[in-house]
Design an enzyme around this catalytic site. Structure first.
Site, PDB file in Angstrom:
ATOM      1  N   SER A  42       2.266  10.285   5.030  1.00 22.88           N
ATOM      2  CA  SER A  42       1.589   9.324   4.164  1.00 22.88           C
ATOM      3  C   SER A  42       0.264   9.933   3.726  1.00 22.88           C
ATOM      4  O   SER A  42       0.041  11.125   3.940  1.00 22.88           O
ATOM      5  CB  SER A  42       1.408   8.001   4.883  1.00 22.88           C
ATOM      6  OG  SER A  42       0.592   8.199   5.994  1.00 22.88           O
ATOM      7  N   LEU A  43      -0.590   9.157   3.103  1.00 22.26           N
ATOM      8  CA  LEU A  43      -1.822   9.707   2.542  1.00 22.26           C
ATOM      9  C   LEU A  43      -3.040   8.978   3.075  1.00 22.26           C
ATOM     10  O   LEU A  43      -2.992   7.771   3.286  1.00 22.26           O
ATOM     11  CB  LEU A  43      -1.808   9.541   1.014  1.00 22.26           C
ATOM     12  CG  LEU A  43      -0.809  10.390   0.237  1.00 22.26           C
ATOM     13  CD1 LEU A  43      -0.703   9.896  -1.200  1.00 22.26           C
ATOM     14  CD2 LEU A  43      -1.238  11.850   0.260  1.00 22.26           C
ATOM     15  N   CYS A  83      -2.544 -36.612   3.551  1.00 18.63           N
ATOM     16  CA  CYS A  83      -1.599 -35.632   3.021  1.00 18.63           C
ATOM     17  C   CYS A  83      -1.147 -36.054   1.622  1.00 18.63           C
ATOM     18  O   CYS A  83      -0.697 -37.189   1.439  1.00 18.63           O
ATOM     19  CB  CYS A  83      -0.393 -35.552   3.963  1.00 18.63           C
ATOM     20  SG  CYS A  83       0.961 -34.593   3.295  1.00 18.63           S
ATOM     21  N   CYS A 116       6.989 -36.510   6.447  1.00 26.07           N
ATOM     22  CA  CYS A 116       6.435 -35.762   5.322  1.00 26.07           C
ATOM     23  C   CYS A 116       7.513 -34.931   4.624  1.00 26.07           C
ATOM     24  O   CYS A 116       8.164 -34.100   5.264  1.00 26.07           O
ATOM     25  CB  CYS A 116       5.317 -34.851   5.820  1.00 26.07           C
ATOM     26  SG  CYS A 116       4.541 -33.942   4.499  1.00 26.07           S
ATOM     27  N   CYS A 138       2.738 -37.198   1.669  1.00 29.52           N
ATOM     28  CA  CYS A 138       3.295 -38.387   2.329  1.00 29.52           C
ATOM     29  C   CYS A 138       2.255 -39.443   2.652  1.00 29.52           C
ATOM     30  O   CYS A 138       2.603 -40.517   3.139  1.00 29.52           O
ATOM     31  CB  CYS A 138       4.039 -37.985   3.605  1.00 29.52           C
ATOM     32  SG  CYS A 138       2.952 -37.438   4.934  1.00 29.52           S
ATOM     33  N   LYS A 156      -0.801   7.509  -8.529  1.00 28.76           N
ATOM     34  CA  LYS A 156      -0.115   7.085  -7.306  1.00 28.76           C
ATOM     35  C   LYS A 156       0.773   5.905  -7.702  1.00 28.76           C
ATOM     36  O   LYS A 156       0.295   4.817  -8.022  1.00 28.76           O
ATOM     37  CB  LYS A 156      -1.129   6.665  -6.249  1.00 28.76           C
ATOM     38  CG  LYS A 156      -0.474   6.292  -4.924  1.00 28.76           C
ATOM     39  CD  LYS A 156      -1.526   6.109  -3.842  1.00 28.76           C
ATOM     40  CE  LYS A 156      -0.914   5.995  -2.463  1.00 28.76           C
ATOM     41  NZ  LYS A 156       0.086   4.952  -2.314  1.00 28.76           N
TER      42      LYS A 156
HETATM   43  S1  IVH Z   1       2.146  12.782  -2.236  1.00 25.46           S
HETATM   44  C1  IVH Z   1       2.224  14.543   1.875  1.00 25.46           C
HETATM   45  N1  IVH Z   1       1.980  11.778  -4.660  1.00 25.46           N
HETATM   46  O1  IVH Z   1       2.204   7.144  -1.598  1.00 25.46           O
HETATM   47  C2  IVH Z   1       1.912  13.450   0.960  1.00 25.46           C
HETATM   48  N2  IVH Z   1       2.564  10.335  -2.903  1.00 25.46           N
HETATM   49  O2  IVH Z   1       0.465   6.327   0.548  1.00 25.46           O
HETATM   50  C3  IVH Z   1       3.075  12.999   0.220  1.00 25.46           C
HETATM   51  N3  IVH Z   1       3.041   8.058  -3.613  1.00 25.46           N
HETATM   52  O3  IVH Z   1       4.484   7.859   0.943  1.00 25.46           O
HETATM   53  C4  IVH Z   1       2.777  12.033  -0.796  1.00 25.46           C
HETATM   54  N4  IVH Z   1       2.700   8.369  -5.745  1.00 25.46           N
HETATM   55  O4  IVH Z   1       5.420   7.269  -1.349  1.00 25.46           O
HETATM   56  C5  IVH Z   1       2.212  11.541  -3.376  1.00 25.46           C
HETATM   57  N5  IVH Z   1       1.851  11.054  -6.842  1.00 25.46           N
HETATM   58  C6  IVH Z   1       2.089  10.805  -5.564  1.00 25.46           C
HETATM   59  C7  IVH Z   1       2.461   9.526  -5.128  1.00 25.46           C
HETATM   60  C8  IVH Z   1       2.695   9.346  -3.777  1.00 25.46           C
HETATM   61  C9  IVH Z   1       3.034   7.488  -4.814  1.00 25.46           C
HETATM   62  C10 IVH Z   1       3.354   7.356  -2.359  1.00 25.46           C
HETATM   63  C11 IVH Z   1       4.290   8.094  -1.450  1.00 25.46           C
HETATM   64  C12 IVH Z   1       3.613   8.152  -0.114  1.00 25.46           C
HETATM   65  C13 IVH Z   1       2.575   7.082  -0.261  1.00 25.46           C
HETATM   66  C14 IVH Z   1       1.395   7.338   0.652  1.00 25.46           C
END
Ligand code: IVH
Length: 695
Positions: A91-92, A425, A449, A428, A127
């Site tokens: 994730s990020l 309420c 109610c 009712c 994103k």
């Molecule tokens: S890069 C290693 N690029 O955001 C990192 N993620 O919050 C891989 N997401 O699970 C992710 N647009 O599903 C990347 N342009 C983008 C993105 C993106 C949406 C999602 C992705 C990730 C999530 C993390």
């Protein structure tokens, strides 16, 4: 395993079989979705679907427009196969300000020990608000698609992604770029705003439900619900899109930089955001962020920020990741969007549990491309905090898909009288009460109610309470919708004449249901009291009250007197395990005239037994029992009641005092803890044997 029967040989045979399959699938869809009462296993259902697809594939000219394979609205899959990712899907980390982005770049400089003047290039792209998916190509062919899942293991959606726009079944071969033997492309599956609007319109027009709801809440949910289907024909009927944003396992990486890698991915036949740019300074990065933000409302899909990635792949490798997020990437989120408008009115909504929630009705205003007309005000404290009254100008905020909120009152004037929260309420007319130390205000008209009616009736008939066989949740919902049930007493007034027209050949069903209801005319008093759904009166409290007062009538009598008689109040509080909160809840329940009426009415239909302390001796008498996991034949409440009837104490957690753990299926940490502590563990069958042995 049985082999599939041979496919039909002639058109006539195929027509007959398709008609039979169509009727059978329609029947099981109804049983599953409408009646909440599936008659066959998921596997058997899947077999029917597969057979239908196989016959259709062999006789494509016979596929009808109303074929089951073209229908929407199947339940999201819960049993998609789980498959481990070759490389984890990360994730990020998030940033919400320019400063945090600057810190991110600084951190990277430090980590890589870069000289001050050494330039750093970053890619920046939207994103996308969808769900990530990893596409595995082997020798150029798409062999597997997995959702992110928990990052280590994803769900197999290979068949489904074959219906997603932008996902090719094979990579493109060009003279300049041979696809790597193994190449995993990662990206986002999403639904465009326009496709989402079309889908919801279509669902509304067909009356098709998605799970329990009528429509999808937002494009991301719609994308997830459409992709995570067991039946890929449902995915095929939905418009999904895909944009690539990275690479997973690759037998070789055809580039040195992120930017060129994504260009290569594009050459191989996948789409990449046309808003992706490579930038060489922090200022340029932030400018690009603002440019994307400015375009946000006009983009065809929802985005919630901009993702930055270090361009050089060798640097990415050196940076690695911390926890579940790479050091080399960052999501710069957009701030929640705000707008000003007028608060036209404050309405009160009554939830299914009786909670009164104030809702702001707003002069419609566009916030980030969405017209907002309502905002939540949470509770009375929030109204006081904002000092809002109808007519005020307010600032509202919308972040992602959360309900818009009022964040500021521009007309604040504390010399005005505050808005008065209703004392009754709106559904009712019963008293609305706020318990000591609670923020929420609740309707006390539990039995009458309309907002709470369905839930209350479900509870009353449920296994832990009266346990009326055949009167399940769906049945009650239907009966309430059709005006057959208002209060619990109505259950005992249902007639054969009312039931018969509700089901084809419903004679046996109606007779069984009426018999099951009749059998509960003299209910167990603990189950009865618990079934009333008085706040804080669970089955243990109900048992203690009955132990002390003997009959439900005596409890009603003392609770009624306690309204203005301290001695009566003290009498209730003296009961084992009962404090002022339960006492107050009992008093409020019986003081509410509507409840009183429903109570009298109910007691004209049923005669609960007096309480008899059953002295059953068993191996668990005086012991502490913990239930965990899913029990197949018993509800938790029922199991608890059994244990208590055998003189056991039931606890929610495993400790040194635990004597027995009853572990249902999917029992997790509690089971482990008990085993480690040497506590005796039995399964559901073992528990039933203990109960049976007690006679
Ligand atoms: S890069 C290693 N690029 O955001 C990192 N993620 O919050 C891989 N997401 O699970 C992710 N647009 O599903 C990347 N342009 C983008 C993105 C993106 C949406 C999602 C992705 C990730 C999530 C993390």
């Amino acid at each position: 395993m049985a082999t599939d029967p041979a496919l039909p040989q002639t058109d006539e045979e195929a027509v007959a079989e398709l008609a039979r399959l169509s009727a059978e699938l329609a029947h099981h869809n109804r049983a599953y979705h409408t009646d909440d009462a599936p008659e066959i296993s998921d596997a058997a259902y899947d077999a029917l679907v597969r057979r239908n697809l196989a016959v259709e594939a062999a006789f494509p000219h016979l596929v009808r427009g109303d074929s089951p394979s073209a229908q929407v609205g199947a339940a999201p899959a819960t049993h998609l196969a789980k498959v481990a990712h070759a490389r984890p899907m990360l994730s990020l980390d998030n940033a919400f300000s320019d400063e945090e982005v600057a810190e991110f770049v600084q951190r990277i400089r430090r980590f890589l020990s870069l000289a001050k003047d050494e330039p750093i290039s970053l890619t920046a792209e939207p994103k996308i608000d969808g769900l990530s998916c990893s596409l595995r190509f082997e020798k150029g062919l798409l062999v597997r698609a997995l959702t992110r899942g928990d990052g280590t293991t994803g769900e197999d959606v290979t068949e489904n992604v074959r219906h997603v726009a932008g996902i090719p079944r094979h990579l493109t071969i060009t003279p300049n770029l041979t696809p790597p033997d193994i190449f995993e492309v990662r990206g986002e599956v999403f639904m465009k705003k326009s496709d989402f609007a079309d889908l919801n319109r279509e669902l509304a027009a067909n009356g098709t439900r998605v799970g329990r709801a009528k429509q999808f809440a937002n494009p991301r949910n719609a994308a997830a619900g459409s992709l995570r289907q067991k039946d890929s024909s449902v995915t095929a009927s939905r418009s999904l899109s895909f944009l690539a944003h990275g690479v997973g396992e690759a037998s070789y990486v055809p580039a040195d930089t992120q930017f060129e890698l994504m260009q290569a991915v594009e050459v191989l036949g996948l789409q990449v955001s046309n808003l992706m740019a490579r930038l060489n300074s922090l200022n340029d990065v932030l400018d690009h962020y603002r440019a994307i933000e400015a375009e946000r409302a006009d983009l065809p899909f929802d985005i919630d920020g901009v993702v930055y990635k270090i361009d050089r792949l060798d640097w990415q490798a050196r940076l690695g990741f911390v926890g579940r997020a790479p050091r080399w990437a960052l999501a710069h989120k957009f701030p929640a969007e705000r707008a000003q408008t007028t608060l036209n009115a404050i309405d009160i909504q009554v939830g299914r549990t009786g909670k009164l929630t104030p809702v702001a009705r707003l002069e419609p205003v566009t916030v980030g491309g969405v017209v907002v007309t309502n905002a939540t005000l949470h509770n009375a404290d929030e109204i006081a905090r904002l000092g809002v009254r109808p007519g005020d100008r307010v600032v509202i905020q919308r972040a992602g898909d959360v309900i818009p909120q009022i964040v500021e009152n521009l007309s604040r004037d504390d010399t005005r009288a505050p808005w008065g929260f209703p004392t009754h309420c709106p559904e009712c007319g019963s008293d609305a009460v706020r318990e000591e130390g609670e923020v929420d205000i609740r309707c006390s008209g539990g039995l009458v109610c309309p907002a709470q009616r369905t839930e209350r009736l479900k509870h009353f008939a449920s296994r832990g309470a009266l346990d009326i066989e055949g009167l399940g949740a769906q049945q009650i919902e239907d009966f309430v919708t059709d005006g057959l049930l208002h209060t619990p007493a109505d259950i005992f007034r249902l007639t054969q004449a009312q039931l018969l027209p509700r089901k084809k050949d419903g004679k046996v069903w109606a007779a069984n249901l009426l018999r099951a209801i009749e059998a509960k005319r003299a209910p167990d008093p603990v189950r009865f009291l618990f079934g009333l759904g008085i706040r804080h009166v669970g089955s243990i409290t109900a048992r203690e009250l009955l132990k002390a007062f003997g009959t439900v009538q005596a409890i009603a009598e003392v609770a009624t007197r306690a309204h203005d008689d301290e001695a009566a109040r003290a009498e209730i509080e003296a009961v084992e395990g009962i404090g002022p909160i339960v006492t107050q809840a009992l008093i409020a329940f019986f003081a509410e005239p509507h409840n009183r009426e429903a109570w009298d009415d109910l007691l004209s239909e049923v005669a609960p037994e007096p309480f008899v302390q059953v002295q059953r001796t068993s191996q668990v008498s005086g012991k502490t029992v913990v239930f965990t996991g899913t029990l197949e034949t018993l509800s938790r409440d029922e199991a608890k009641a059994q244990a208590e009837a055998l003189g056991a104490r039931v606890s929610g957690s495993v400790s040194a005092k635990t004597d027995l753990l009853v572990a249902g299926t999917a029992a997790g940490s509690k089971r482990k803890k008990a085993e480690e502590a040497g506590v005796r563990v039995v399964d559901e069958a073992g528990w039933l044997a203990i109960v049976a042995a007690a006679g």
